[in-house]
Write an enzyme that holds these catalytic residues in place. Sequence first.
Site, PDB file in Angstrom:
ATOM      1  N   CYS A 134       0.844  -1.201   0.000  1.00  4.76           N
ATOM      2  CA  CYS A 134       0.000   0.000   0.000  1.00  4.76           C
ATOM      3  C   CYS A 134       0.879   1.250   0.000  1.00  4.76           C
ATOM      4  O   CYS A 134       1.436   1.606   1.041  1.00  4.76           O
ATOM      5  CB  CYS A 134      -0.899  -0.027   1.242  1.00  4.76           C
ATOM      6  SG  CYS A 134      -1.906   1.448   1.435  1.00  4.76           S
ATOM      7  N   CYS A 137      -0.347   4.144   2.117  1.00  7.14           N
ATOM      8  CA  CYS A 137      -0.073   3.967   3.543  1.00  7.14           C
ATOM      9  C   CYS A 137       1.398   4.217   3.864  1.00  7.14           C
ATOM     10  O   CYS A 137       1.715   4.814   4.894  1.00  7.14           O
ATOM     11  CB  CYS A 137      -0.385   2.534   3.978  1.00  7.14           C
ATOM     12  SG  CYS A 137      -1.960   1.903   3.420  1.00  7.14           S
ATOM     13  N   ASP A 138       2.298   3.744   3.034  1.00 11.23           N
ATOM     14  CA  ASP A 138       3.698   3.602   3.467  1.00 11.23           C
ATOM     15  C   ASP A 138       4.726   4.420   2.699  1.00 11.23           C
ATOM     16  O   ASP A 138       5.866   4.529   3.155  1.00 11.23           O
ATOM     17  CB  ASP A 138       4.099   2.117   3.379  1.00 11.23           C
ATOM     18  CG  ASP A 138       3.296   1.262   4.344  1.00 11.23           C
ATOM     19  OD1 ASP A 138       2.873   1.803   5.382  1.00 11.23           O
ATOM     20  OD2 ASP A 138       3.079   0.073   4.060  1.00 11.23           O
TER      21      ASP A 138
HETATM   22  C1  FAD Z   1       0.935  -4.153   5.383  1.00 14.06           C
HETATM   23  C2  FAD Z   1      -0.254  -3.218   5.324  1.00 14.06           C
HETATM   24  C3  FAD Z   1      -0.117  -1.923   5.770  1.00 14.06           C
HETATM   25  C4  FAD Z   1      -1.204  -1.047   5.763  1.00 14.06           C
HETATM   26  N1  FAD Z   1      -1.036   0.209   6.251  1.00 14.06           N
HETATM   27  C5  FAD Z   1      -2.096   1.057   6.308  1.00 14.06           C
HETATM   28  C6  FAD Z   1      -1.957   2.363   6.853  1.00 14.06           C
HETATM   29  O1  FAD Z   1      -0.860   2.766   7.270  1.00 14.06           O
HETATM   30  N2  FAD Z   1      -3.064   3.160   6.858  1.00 14.06           N
HETATM   31  C7  FAD Z   1      -4.278   2.757   6.378  1.00 14.06           C
HETATM   32  O2  FAD Z   1      -5.245   3.518   6.452  1.00 14.06           O
HETATM   33  N3  FAD Z   1      -4.427   1.519   5.848  1.00 14.06           N
HETATM   34  C8  FAD Z   1      -3.381   0.659   5.798  1.00 14.06           C
HETATM   35  N4  FAD Z   1      -3.525  -0.584   5.247  1.00 14.06           N
HETATM   36  C9  FAD Z   1      -4.833  -0.969   4.725  1.00 14.06           C
HETATM   37  C10 FAD Z   1      -5.785  -1.327   5.885  1.00 14.06           C
HETATM   38  O3  FAD Z   1      -5.104  -2.143   6.814  1.00 14.06           O
HETATM   39  C11 FAD Z   1      -7.034  -2.021   5.350  1.00 14.06           C
HETATM   40  O4  FAD Z   1      -7.685  -1.183   4.421  1.00 14.06           O
HETATM   41  C12 FAD Z   1      -7.992  -2.347   6.499  1.00 14.06           C
HETATM   42  O5  FAD Z   1      -7.366  -3.172   7.467  1.00 14.06           O
HETATM   43  C13 FAD Z   1      -9.240  -3.055   5.985  1.00 14.06           C
HETATM   44  O6  FAD Z   1     -10.046  -3.317   7.085  1.00 14.06           O
HETATM   45  P1  FAD Z   1     -11.169  -4.448   7.048  1.00 14.06           P
HETATM   46  O7  FAD Z   1     -11.713  -4.520   8.430  1.00 14.06           O
HETATM   47  O8  FAD Z   1     -12.105  -4.202   5.940  1.00 14.06           O
HETATM   48  O9  FAD Z   1     -10.427  -5.818   6.672  1.00 14.06           O
HETATM   49  P2  FAD Z   1      -9.155  -6.567   7.249  1.00 14.06           P
HETATM   50  O10 FAD Z   1      -8.213  -5.657   7.933  1.00 14.06           O
HETATM   51  O11 FAD Z   1      -8.646  -7.367   6.097  1.00 14.06           O
HETATM   52  O12 FAD Z   1      -9.742  -7.547   8.360  1.00 14.06           O
HETATM   53  C14 FAD Z   1     -10.547  -8.639   8.021  1.00 14.06           C
HETATM   54  C15 FAD Z   1     -10.533  -9.652   9.156  1.00 14.06           C
HETATM   55  O13 FAD Z   1     -11.468 -10.685   8.859  1.00 14.06           O
HETATM   56  C16 FAD Z   1     -10.925 -11.947   9.248  1.00 14.06           C
HETATM   57  N5  FAD Z   1     -11.554 -13.007   8.459  1.00 14.06           N
HETATM   58  C17 FAD Z   1     -11.447 -13.215   7.114  1.00 14.06           C
HETATM   59  N6  FAD Z   1     -12.161 -14.306   6.759  1.00 14.06           N
HETATM   60  C18 FAD Z   1     -12.721 -14.787   7.895  1.00 14.06           C
HETATM   61  C19 FAD Z   1     -13.542 -15.920   8.177  1.00 14.06           C
HETATM   62  N7  FAD Z   1     -13.938 -16.773   7.221  1.00 14.06           N
HETATM   63  N8  FAD Z   1     -13.929 -16.136   9.462  1.00 14.06           N
HETATM   64  C20 FAD Z   1     -13.530 -15.281  10.457  1.00 14.06           C
HETATM   65  N9  FAD Z   1     -12.739 -14.195  10.242  1.00 14.06           N
HETATM   66  C21 FAD Z   1     -12.352 -13.955   8.981  1.00 14.06           C
HETATM   67  C22 FAD Z   1      -9.441 -11.788   8.936  1.00 14.06           C
HETATM   68  O14 FAD Z   1      -8.665 -12.718   9.693  1.00 14.06           O
HETATM   69  C23 FAD Z   1      -9.190 -10.332   9.340  1.00 14.06           C
HETATM   70  O15 FAD Z   1      -8.790 -10.220  10.677  1.00 14.06           O
HETATM   71  C24 FAD Z   1      -2.458  -1.480   5.249  1.00 14.06           C
HETATM   72  C25 FAD Z   1      -2.596  -2.785   4.766  1.00 14.06           C
HETATM   73  C26 FAD Z   1      -1.511  -3.660   4.802  1.00 14.06           C
HETATM   74  C27 FAD Z   1      -1.652  -5.076   4.291  1.00 14.06           C
END
Ligand code: FAD
Length: 309
Positions: A134, A137-138
Site C-alpha cells: 500500500c 499507507c507507506d
Molecule cells: C501491510 C499493510 C499496511 C497497511 N497500512 C495502512 C496504513 O498505514 N493506513 C491505512 O489507512 N491503511 C493501511 N492498510 C490498509 C488497511 O489495513 C485495510 O484497508 C484495512 O485493514 C481493511 O479493514 P477491514 O476490516 O475491511 O479488513 P481486514 O483488515 O482485512 O480484516 C478482516 C478480518 O477478517 C478476518 N476473516 C477473514 N475471513 C474470515 C472468516 N472466514 N472467518 C472469520 N474471520 C475472517 C481476517 O482474519 C481479518 O482479521 C495497510 C494494509 C496492509 C496489508
Amino acid sequence: MAEREYDIVIIGGGPAGLAAGLYAARGMHRTVLLEKGVVGGQISLTELVENYPGVPTVNGFDLAQTMLKQSESYGMETEYVDVTGVERAGQKWRVRTGAGDFIGKAVIVTAGAEYNRLGVPGEERLTGKGVSYCATCDAAFFRDMEAAVIGGGDAAMDEGLFTTRYVSKATVIHRRDELRASRILQERAFANEKMSFLWNTVVEEVLGDEQVTGVKLRNVVTGETSEMPLSAVFIFIGQHPNSGFLDGLVEMDAGKHAIVDEWMRTKQPGLFAAGDVRQNSARQVASSVGDGVTAAIAADHYITDTFRE
Ligand SMILES: Cc1cc2nc3c(=O)[nH]c(=O)nc-3n(C[C@H](O)[C@H](O)[C@H](O)COP(=O)(O)OP(=O)(O)OC[C@H]3O[C@@H](n4cnc5c(N)ncnc54)[C@H](O)[C@@H]3O)c2cc1C
C-alpha cells in the site's frame, strides 16, 4: 453443536468489524464478532499507521487492541472461529463455524481482503519493514530513498506514481515486456522522470535483516541474476477479498468483492458487507471504520423495522 443467538453477528475483526462492533454493542444490540486469526486484520501487520485521523502515529497492532477494548467495553463479545458459511434461518441468518452456529437478526461481513504475495524469501519477514502492499499507507516512510514497484497493472502504476511524491527513484519491475495498465496510467508513468522500468524481470528474494536493503532479480529471458540495492519494495500483483463463504448468496464483482449500496446493504435483507471485502473500498483503516459504522447503523434500522414486537 449448540447454536448461539445474537442480534448482530459480525464476521471479521479488522477495523471495519471492530467499528461495527462498537456501534452495534453501544446501540444495545447483543453483538458477537467472529475472527479466525488476529484481531486487527491487515492493520495488525503494520508497524506504523500515520494516517488515522486524530492519532498521529501508532503501531497497527496497538491501534487494533485499543479498538477491541473499546468495543468490548460496551458488551461486544469476541469468538476466535473460522466462518465457513452463511445461510438463511427463517427471518434470521445462520453463520456456520467449526465451533457451532451463530444465529443473528443481522449479519455484517467485514472479512477484508488479502494482498497477493510474491511468495519469495524475505517477503513475509520484511513486511512492514520495507515490504509494502500500500503506497498510500507507506510511501511517506521512504522519502528520498529508492524503491521498487512490482507489477504491471493499474494498481501498480497508480500506486507507483504515488510513491514518486516521496521516493527519489521508483523502478517498476515487471515479468513481461509490456504493461497491462490502462493507456492513461502508462503515459503518466512513462512521463514521470522518477520512474524507470525493468522488463522481463522477477524478484527472487527480498534482501535485508531488520529493514529491506535490496532485491535479488532474475531476467526471465536470459536467466541472468543480479542484485539491486533499495529501501522499499511496493508489491501490486492483485488482491483477493475473503468472500468465498458468500458464494452464490450475494452479488459480487469480477474480483469477488461484495456489491453493496451506500448503506453497505447487500441485496439480501439483513446481510451487510463493509470494508475491504466490498466493491470500491478505498482500502484504508479510516474508510473501513466508516464503512463498519455505516453498516452497524443500517443493521440497527433493519432490526428495528423487521423485528418490531
Ligand atoms: C501491510 C499493510 C499496511 C497497511 N497500512 C495502512 C496504513 O498505514 N493506513 C491505512 O489507512 N491503511 C493501511 N492498510 C490498509 C488497511 O489495513 C485495510 O484497508 C484495512 O485493514 C481493511 O479493514 P477491514 O476490516 O475491511 O479488513 P481486514 O483488515 O482485512 O480484516 C478482516 C478480518 O477478517 C478476518 N476473516 C477473514 N475471513 C474470515 C472468516 N472466514 N472467518 C472469520 N474471520 C475472517 C481476517 O482474519 C481479518 O482479521 C495497510 C494494509 C496492509 C496489508
